[in-house]
Motif scaffolding. Structure first.
Motif, PDB file in Angstrom:
ATOM      1  N   GLY A  35      35.694  32.845  52.380  1.00 11.17           N
ATOM      2  CA  GLY A  35      36.342  31.549  52.251  1.00 11.17           C
ATOM      3  C   GLY A  35      37.176  31.359  51.005  1.00 11.17           C
ATOM      4  N   MET A  36      37.440  32.434  50.260  1.00  8.89           N
ATOM      5  CA  MET A  36      38.245  32.296  49.049  1.00  8.89           C
ATOM      6  C   MET A  36      39.731  32.283  49.364  1.00  8.89           C
ATOM      7  SD  MET A  36      36.554  34.943  46.317  1.00  8.89           S
ATOM      8  CE  MET A  36      34.884  35.565  46.530  1.00  8.89           C
ATOM      9  N   THR A  37      40.461  31.419  48.644  1.00  5.80           N
ATOM     10  CA  THR A  37      41.922  31.449  48.670  1.00  5.80           C
ATOM     11  C   THR A  37      42.500  31.634  47.268  1.00  5.80           C
ATOM     12  OG1 THR A  37      42.049  29.035  48.481  1.00  5.80           O
ATOM     13  CG2 THR A  37      42.023  29.970  50.713  1.00  5.80           C
ATOM     14  N   ARG A  38      41.688  31.282  46.221  1.00  4.76           N
ATOM     15  CA  ARG A  38      42.150  31.387  44.832  1.00  4.76           C
ATOM     16  C   ARG A  38      41.067  32.098  43.996  1.00  4.76           C
ATOM     17  NH1 ARG A  38      46.284  28.311  43.121  1.00  4.76           N
ATOM     18  NH2 ARG A  38      45.373  28.079  41.043  1.00  4.76           N
ATOM     19  N   PRO A  39      40.849  33.377  44.219  1.00  4.06           N
ATOM     20  CA  PRO A  39      39.785  34.068  43.479  1.00  4.06           C
ATOM     21  C   PRO A  39      40.174  34.325  42.026  1.00  4.06           C
ATOM     22  CG  PRO A  39      40.987  35.622  44.842  1.00  4.06           C
ATOM     23  CD  PRO A  39      41.516  34.261  45.188  1.00  4.06           C
ATOM     24  N   LEU A  40      39.162  34.314  41.163  1.00  2.00           N
ATOM     25  CA  LEU A  40      39.320  34.725  39.767  1.00  2.00           C
ATOM     26  C   LEU A  40      38.765  36.135  39.647  1.00  2.00           C
ATOM     27  CD1 LEU A  40      40.068  33.922  36.825  1.00  2.00           C
ATOM     28  CD2 LEU A  40      37.665  33.251  36.536  1.00  2.00           C
ATOM     29  N   LEU A  41      39.620  37.091  39.278  1.00  6.82           N
ATOM     30  CA  LEU A  41      39.191  38.470  39.077  1.00  6.82           C
ATOM     31  C   LEU A  41      38.661  38.595  37.650  1.00  6.82           C
ATOM     32  CD1 LEU A  41      39.064  41.466  40.031  1.00  6.82           C
ATOM     33  CD2 LEU A  41      41.385  41.723  39.156  1.00  6.82           C
ATOM     34  N   VAL A  42      37.378  38.898  37.510  1.00  7.07           N
ATOM     35  CA  VAL A  42      36.731  38.975  36.203  1.00  7.07           C
ATOM     36  C   VAL A  42      36.430  40.429  35.883  1.00  7.07           C
ATOM     37  CG1 VAL A  42      34.736  38.290  34.826  1.00  7.07           C
ATOM     38  CG2 VAL A  42      35.713  36.691  36.490  1.00  7.07           C
ATOM     39  N   ALA A  56      43.921  46.305  42.055  1.00  9.03           N
ATOM     40  CA  ALA A  56      43.037  45.323  42.677  1.00  9.03           C
ATOM     41  C   ALA A  56      43.673  43.940  42.670  1.00  9.03           C
ATOM     42  CB  ALA A  56      41.696  45.300  41.957  1.00  9.03           C
ATOM     43  N   LEU A  57      44.292  43.567  41.546  1.00  8.08           N
ATOM     44  CA  LEU A  57      44.939  42.261  41.461  1.00  8.08           C
ATOM     45  C   LEU A  57      46.132  42.188  42.411  1.00  8.08           C
ATOM     46  CD1 LEU A  57      44.767  39.560  39.960  1.00  8.08           C
ATOM     47  CD2 LEU A  57      46.291  40.502  38.222  1.00  8.08           C
ATOM     48  N   GLU A  58      46.895  43.270  42.469  1.00 11.36           N
ATOM     49  CA  GLU A  58      48.020  43.305  43.408  1.00 11.36           C
ATOM     50  C   GLU A  58      47.535  43.236  44.851  1.00 11.36           C
ATOM     51  OE1 GLU A  58      49.979  46.897  42.312  1.00 11.36           O
ATOM     52  OE2 GLU A  58      51.171  45.960  40.694  1.00 11.36           O
ATOM     53  N   GLY A  59      46.383  43.882  45.134  1.00  8.77           N
ATOM     54  CA  GLY A  59      45.835  43.830  46.479  1.00  8.77           C
ATOM     55  C   GLY A  59      45.423  42.427  46.879  1.00  8.77           C
ATOM     56  N   LEU A  60      44.880  41.679  45.939  1.00 10.25           N
ATOM     57  CA  LEU A  60      44.515  40.286  46.215  1.00 10.25           C
ATOM     58  C   LEU A  60      45.756  39.453  46.505  1.00 10.25           C
ATOM     59  CD1 LEU A  60      41.811  39.818  43.435  1.00 10.25           C
ATOM     60  CD2 LEU A  60      41.397  39.767  45.896  1.00 10.25           C
ATOM     61  N   LYS A  61      46.769  39.601  45.643  1.00 13.22           N
ATOM     62  CA  LYS A  61      47.990  38.814  45.832  1.00 13.22           C
ATOM     63  C   LYS A  61      48.737  39.247  47.093  1.00 13.22           C
ATOM     64  CE  LYS A  61      48.583  37.779  40.911  1.00 13.22           C
ATOM     65  NZ  LYS A  61      49.419  37.952  39.694  1.00 13.22           N
ATOM     66  N   GLY A  62      48.738  40.562  47.353  1.00 16.03           N
ATOM     67  CA  GLY A  62      49.394  41.060  48.552  1.00 16.03           C
ATOM     68  C   GLY A  62      48.719  40.584  49.830  1.00 16.03           C
ATOM     69  N   GLY A  63      47.447  40.234  49.727  1.00 17.40           N
ATOM     70  CA  GLY A  63      46.718  39.697  50.867  1.00 17.40           C
ATOM     71  C   GLY A  63      46.876  38.198  51.021  1.00 17.40           C
ATOM     72  N   GLY A  64      47.785  37.619  50.249  1.00 14.28           N
ATOM     73  CA  GLY A  64      48.057  36.192  50.384  1.00 14.28           C
ATOM     74  C   GLY A  64      47.169  35.293  49.564  1.00 14.28           C
ATOM     75  N   LEU A  65      46.417  35.852  48.614  1.00 16.77           N
ATOM     76  CA  LEU A  65      45.508  35.049  47.803  1.00 16.77           C
ATOM     77  C   LEU A  65      46.137  34.762  46.444  1.00 16.77           C
ATOM     78  CD1 LEU A  65      42.136  36.857  48.581  1.00 16.77           C
ATOM     79  CD2 LEU A  65      43.204  34.962  49.801  1.00 16.77           C
ATOM     80  N   ASP A  66      45.890  33.563  45.936  1.00 20.40           N
ATOM     81  CA  ASP A  66      46.436  33.139  44.640  1.00 20.40           C
ATOM     82  C   ASP A  66      45.434  33.529  43.561  1.00 20.40           C
ATOM     83  OD1 ASP A  66      47.851  31.998  42.632  1.00 20.40           O
ATOM     84  OD2 ASP A  66      47.595  29.918  43.291  1.00 20.40           O
ATOM     85  N   ALA A  67      45.468  34.791  43.166  1.00 20.31           N
ATOM     86  CA  ALA A  67      44.458  35.346  42.263  1.00 20.31           C
ATOM     87  C   ALA A  67      45.002  35.435  40.843  1.00 20.31           C
ATOM     88  CB  ALA A  67      44.046  36.735  42.734  1.00 20.31           C
ATOM     89  N   THR A  68      44.096  35.255  39.867  1.00 22.50           N
ATOM     90  CA  THR A  68      44.431  35.483  38.463  1.00 22.50           C
ATOM     91  C   THR A  68      43.322  36.313  37.817  1.00 22.50           C
ATOM     92  OG1 THR A  68      43.401  33.400  37.773  1.00 22.50           O
ATOM     93  CG2 THR A  68      45.757  33.344  38.257  1.00 22.50           C
ATOM     94  N   LEU A  69      43.617  36.795  36.608  1.00 26.77           N
ATOM     95  CA  LEU A  69      42.715  37.716  35.909  1.00 26.77           C
ATOM     96  C   LEU A  69      42.094  37.031  34.703  1.00 26.77           C
ATOM     97  CD1 LEU A  69      41.756  40.739  35.481  1.00 26.77           C
ATOM     98  CD2 LEU A  69      43.767  40.978  34.007  1.00 26.77           C
ATOM     99  N   PHE A  70      40.790  37.265  34.509  1.00 28.38           N
ATOM    100  CA  PHE A  70      40.097  36.865  33.285  1.00 28.38           C
ATOM    101  C   PHE A  70      39.414  38.105  32.722  1.00 28.38           C
ATOM    102  CE2 PHE A  70      36.180  35.657  31.080  1.00 28.38           C
ATOM    103  CZ  PHE A  70      36.701  34.843  30.083  1.00 28.38           C
ATOM    104  N   SER A  71      39.689  38.421  31.449  1.00 31.09           N
ATOM    105  CA  SER A  71      39.146  39.670  30.893  1.00 31.09           C
ATOM    106  C   SER A  71      38.558  39.499  29.496  1.00 31.09           C
ATOM    107  CB  SER A  71      40.232  40.745  30.851  1.00 31.09           C
ATOM    108  OG  SER A  71      41.318  40.333  30.040  1.00 31.09           O
TER     109      SER A  71
END
Length: 385
Positions: A35-42, A56-71
């Motif tokens: 059910g995620m549409t805006r995942p936070l990649l940690v 991995a981040l590109e794969g999330l965005k390429g799958g239509g998800l509004d993902a960002t990175l926290f490191s």
């Protein structure tokens, strides 16, 4: 067997696992399934700019998800890292977490998903009794876990470890819903792991299973899983260490790592109890610290575990029973470049009393085959210096 002597226990086993080379390509699909549409990649700071994380981040965005990175994740994450992650989660309007990395990234990712919806401080959910029931379970965000090492097995765990920056105590935070909804185990993500980290994380996985196997608690399923995990590690850790591109060995190590985490539901012991304060005070690598401490604890526990280790040695094809097994693990440590002593890892004797008191309070003590107290633990530290 009468009802009064029949064993009783509470057992729990893991989640949906997508295992195999190339499965990271399914990360967006896995998030969507939860059910995620805006995942936070940690992930941790060391992984943030590496190609596996970028992909991995590109794969999330390429799958239509509004993902960002926290490191902002250090090797032994603190409550400050957690607070920063929660702030990033809320500011970005995220609806789930992809926990990506080794134990630090996985643990902090799970803790962010857990804590972002809670109103009480994280310390109120320490793994003590039923403290987990204090949490608002419905506020816990979904989690996809993606390990990039073969060591901690945190991807299969219902807890995360956070270090108190004031007391330097590592605290286990537990909730059943901290278990990731989907795990992606892609051994290709571990190919770039340097030999020194392959050794440390691999020994961590081995010791998870070893301590679980030796724990006196009743859990025959975990007992069997621990045995097979140690066999896989014995056969594949030297291969993965000597040739990091050996994908078959990497795959078996990733499986064994997860198996170790499942197995230690049965319990851990003095090795982990001693290693946690060392890591908290001296910022040492956890798995390497475990491996350094292991022989001293095996010798101490020998009266309670010798028969069991004899059976383990036979299963692993090691001659000589307990002594043969001890020779094997010390030889494996040497072959992998694990330090012989805590002194070699930068630990001195100045804080032994403090460390022993911290170790005595560690919940891992409860799974040790022989009783432990601060004096015994101090003696074990001295044996490791």
């Amino acid at each position: 067997m009468s009802a009064t002597t029949s064993p009783t226990a509470h057992w729990s086993y893991p989640t949906a696992i997508r295992f195999g080379a190339g499965r990271i390509a399914e990360v967006a699909e896995a998030c969507a399934a939860l059910g995620m549409t805006r995942p936070l990649l940690v992930t941790d700071a060391g992984l943030a700019s590496l190609p596996i994380t970028v992909r991995a981040l590109e794969g999330l965005k390429g799958g239509g998800l509004d993902a960002t990175l926290f490191s902002d994740v250090q090797p032994n994450p603190t409550e400050a890292n957690l607070a920063a992650g929660i702030a990033a989660y809320r500011a970005g309007g995220h609806d789930g977490v992809v926990a990506f990395g080794g134990g630090s990234g996985l643990d902090l990712g799970k803790l962010i998903a857990f804590m972002q919806g809670q109103t009480r401080p994280v310390w109120d959910f320490e793994d003590i009794g039923d403290w987990w029931t204090r949490a608002d379970a419905e506020a816990i965000a979904p989690i996809v876990a993606v390990p990039t090492t073969a060591g901690t097995g945190s991807e299969f765990g219902r807890a995360g470890v956070v270090t108190n920056s004031e007391t330097h105590v590592k605290t286990i935070i537990f909730h059943p819903r901290m278990l990731p909804g989907i795990v992606i185990c892609d051994p290709e993500l571990t190919v770039g792991l340097p030999p020194i980290l392959t050794a440390g994380t691999g020994m961590d996985a081995f010791i998870h299973s070893l301590e679980a196997y030796c724990s006196p608690h009743y859990h025959p399923m975990s007992q069997g899983i621990a045995l097979e995990a140690m066999r896989l590690i014995k056969e594949n850790l030297p291969r993965a260490h000597s040739d990091g591109k050996d994908i078959e060995a990497r795959a078996h190590m990733m499986a064994a790592s997860g198996m170790g985490a499942v197995a230690f539901q049965k319990g851990l012991g003095a090795i982990h109890a001693l290693a946690h304060p060392v890591g908290a005070l001296y910022d040492t690598h956890h798995g390497t610290t475990n491996a350094c401490i292991m022989p001293a604890v095996l010798r101490f526990n020998r009266p309670a575990i010798e028969d069991r280790i004899d059976r383990l040695a036979a299963y692993l094809g090691i001659a000589g029973g307990f002594d043969g097994f001890l020779d094997y693990v010390t030889g494996l440590r040497a072959a992998l470049g694990i330090p012989d002593s805590l002194t070699d890892m930068g630990v001195d004797g100045a804080r032994l009393d403090e460390m022993a008191a911290m170790a005595a309070d560690d919940p891992s003590c409860g799974g040790n085959p022989l009783p432990l107290d601060a004096d015994i633990l101090k003696g074990l530290y001295e044996a490791c210096l």
